[in-house]
Every structure is written in structure tokens, then in C-alpha cells.
Design an enzyme around this catalytic site. Structure first.
Site, PDB file in Angstrom:
ATOM      1  N   MET A  23      -2.222   1.482  -4.676  1.00 43.48           N
ATOM      2  CA  MET A  23      -2.483   0.925  -3.342  1.00 43.48           C
ATOM      3  C   MET A  23      -3.649   1.628  -2.649  1.00 43.48           C
ATOM      4  O   MET A  23      -3.598   1.923  -1.457  1.00 43.48           O
ATOM      5  CB  MET A  23      -1.217   1.008  -2.479  1.00 43.48           C
ATOM      6  CG  MET A  23      -0.029   0.267  -3.067  1.00 43.48           C
ATOM      7  SD  MET A  23       1.532   0.560  -2.184  1.00 43.48           S
ATOM      8  CE  MET A  23       1.899   2.274  -2.688  1.00 43.48           C
ATOM      9  N   LYS A  83       5.266  -9.174   0.329  1.00 51.58           N
ATOM     10  CA  LYS A  83       4.536  -8.300   1.246  1.00 51.58           C
ATOM     11  C   LYS A  83       3.055  -8.311   0.898  1.00 51.58           C
ATOM     12  O   LYS A  83       2.677  -8.242  -0.266  1.00 51.58           O
ATOM     13  CB  LYS A  83       5.052  -6.856   1.156  1.00 51.58           C
ATOM     14  CG  LYS A  83       6.505  -6.679   1.556  1.00 51.58           C
ATOM     15  CD  LYS A  83       6.931  -5.228   1.409  1.00 51.58           C
ATOM     16  CE  LYS A  83       8.391  -5.031   1.775  1.00 51.58           C
ATOM     17  NZ  LYS A  83       8.803  -3.612   1.646  1.00 51.58           N
ATOM     18  N   ASP A 122       9.994  -9.569  -5.026  1.00 45.87           N
ATOM     19  CA  ASP A 122       8.717  -9.240  -4.394  1.00 45.87           C
ATOM     20  C   ASP A 122       7.598 -10.170  -4.836  1.00 45.87           C
ATOM     21  O   ASP A 122       7.712 -10.904  -5.820  1.00 45.87           O
ATOM     22  CB  ASP A 122       8.317  -7.801  -4.755  1.00 45.87           C
ATOM     23  CG  ASP A 122       9.123  -6.764  -3.999  1.00 45.87           C
ATOM     24  OD1 ASP A 122       9.798  -7.129  -3.034  1.00 45.87           O
ATOM     25  OD2 ASP A 122       9.078  -5.579  -4.404  1.00 45.87           O
TER      26      ASP A 122
END
Length: 265
Positions: free
Chosen positions: A175, A58, A36
Site C-alpha cells: 500500500m 475498500k 473484499d
């Protein structure tokens, strides 16, 4: 052909030294690694030079690889007999979609192993001098996503901000930068005191770590003033008051010993 295996590994919160011993051992055996954006690139030095490296970074609103494609890549390489490492930031079982990847392995008859990592939700506050529980301030903590998941297989209830605001002493929000105005509003409407302390911990456990403290009423304004960006962990609760007294990492000169954290590109 020998059977392959998939290792679903937590890379830790940012500081490369926080990778687990088991995680490091498996990186050194990897024949394929799928990794990631939020891993520390220093960890790639443990991967054998001949291993296949697949980057699946991402960003908010942009996925280099779809989740389904990531899962298929894991199964495909394992079916070819490879030792496959799926390296994720933090702990893979906390908002890391490890369940979906493990499910496909199970459905396809692929052996897999989950290797826990240190989550940013616990590590970043600790590096900021904010214990998530404390006898004088907090006896309960909840880890919450501030990002609504799209495309889930089953209908899952949204975050119950009202109940969390009233029933949990400390909230740790992952997030949550993008949706902070909505989170702030829902907590206030749900009865959370406007004076409740809030901390934003940006780039936690790295040389670039910064912690900003404010109140729930002023959270959005503060985030705008400091130009808060992800990755950042948000802590809501009275334990934030301990930051000024217990901030050990940001106040130490040995912080300079840490390599600057650069996202994998």
C-alpha cells in the site's frame, strides 16, 4: 440453535489457483461470506448459491463498509448459527486487520479460525523473479505498510524508515503507491543509497502482472511515467537485480492461461 463459527480466510494474492486447500473447503461450506475488493472473483464460484454474500470493498479514501460494521456483521451472522467466511486478499494476518475481527469474536464468545493465505508480499516478488533473500544479496527482509492507519485503538509508532533503511537488506512495502514520494525521501534521508534497486510489481500473480524496475533516486519519476496504480507491491533492495534473469512468469506464454484478474465490484 447450533452455534455458528467465523473463518478468517486468506484468499491469496490474485491468482485464484493460489487459494489454500483449507480455504477452498471452507468456501464450499459457507452460509455467509463477507469479502473484499482485492479477492479474485473466480473464488466466488466455490460458494454455495444460497449463501448470503456481503461485499465490503475498500478503496483509498472510501470504505463501502466501516471496519466496525464488518466486524458486527460477522458476529451477528455467527450468533444466528451460520458458518461465516471472512475472505481477505493475501494473508489475513499481514496488514489485513484480522486481529481486530478475531478480537471481537473472542469478546462475544464466537468460535473462530484463522486460515493463512499466500501474501502478495511474498508471491508477487516470486512471480516477478525476485527472491526476497539470496546469499549474495540479502539475509534479512522486512514487510512494511506504506499506508498510515487511522483510528487505531492504541498509539502505535510510525514506520521507522531510517532504521529499516540501514538495518534491513530487503524492504517489501504494501500500500505504498500513494505515499511513495514520502517513503522515497525518508529512505534517502535515512541513509539508503540512491542507487538501491527498486521494483514495482503491479497486479501480481495475475495475467495483468507488470514489473517495473528503477532505483530509489528515480522511483517517484518512474512511478509517474508508468502511471503506477494499486494494487502494487514495492520491493527495495539488491535482490531486485535478479528480476531480469529470473523473471519466469512474465516471460512465459502459459501466462495467458491465467484468467484476467478483475476486482470484485
Amino acid at each position: 440453535m447450533r452455534k455458528g463459527k467465523v473463518y478468517l480466510i486468506g484468499a491469496g494474492p490474485g491468482d485464484a489457483d493460489l487459494i489454500t486447500v483449507r480455504g477452498k473447503e471452507l468456501l464450499e461450506k459457507a452460509e455467509c461470506i463477507v469479502y473484499d475488493r482485492l479477492i479474485n472473483r473466480e473464488l466466488l464460484k466455490y460458494v454455495p448459491a444460497g449463501a448470503e454474500k456481503i461485499y465490503c470493498g475498500k478503496w483509498s479514501g472510501f470504505h463501502l463498509m466501516k471496519q466496525e460494521d464488518i466486524q458486527e456483521a460477522l458476529v451477528d451472522r455467527a450468533e444466528k448459527g451460520k458458518v461465516v467466511v471472512r475472505l481477505k486478499g493475501g494473508d489475513p494476518s499481514i496488514f489485513g486487520r484480522v486481529g481486530e475481527e478475531a478480537q471481537l469474536c473472542a469478546e462475544k464468545g464466537i468460535a473462530f479460525e484463522m486460515v493463512p493465505g499466500i501474501s502478495s508480499g511474498t508471491a508477487a516478488p516470486a512471480y516477478a523473479g525476485i527472491p526476497l533473500t539470496h546469499r549474495d544479496y540479502s539475509s534479512s527482509v522486512a514487510f512494511v505498510t506504506g499506508h498510515a492507519c487511522e483510528g487505531s485503538r492504541n498509539e502505535a509508532p510510525g514506520v521507522q524508515w531510517k532504521e529499516l533503511g540501514r538495518g534491513v537488506d530487503t524492504l517489501v512495502i504494501y500500500m505504498g503507491v500513494k505515499n511513495l514520494p514520502d517513503i522515497q525521501e525518508k529512505l534517502l534521508v535515512g541513509g539508503k543509497e540512491s542507487t538501491t534497486p527498486v521494483a514495482f510489481i503491479q497486479q501480481g500473480t495475475t495475467a495483468a502482472q507488470k514489473t517495473y524496475t528503477t532505483t530509489l533516486a528515480e522511483a517517484v519519476r518512474t512511478a509517474e511515467e508508468v502511471q503506477l496504480t494499486s494494487p502494487a507491491v514495492i520491493v527495495v533492495g539488491e535482490v531486485v537485480k535478479l528480476h531480469d534473469q529470473l523473471s519466469w512468469f512474465e516471460n512465459q506464454e502459459n501466462r495467458s492461461d491465467k484468467m484476467p484478474f478483475v476486482h470484485v465490484i
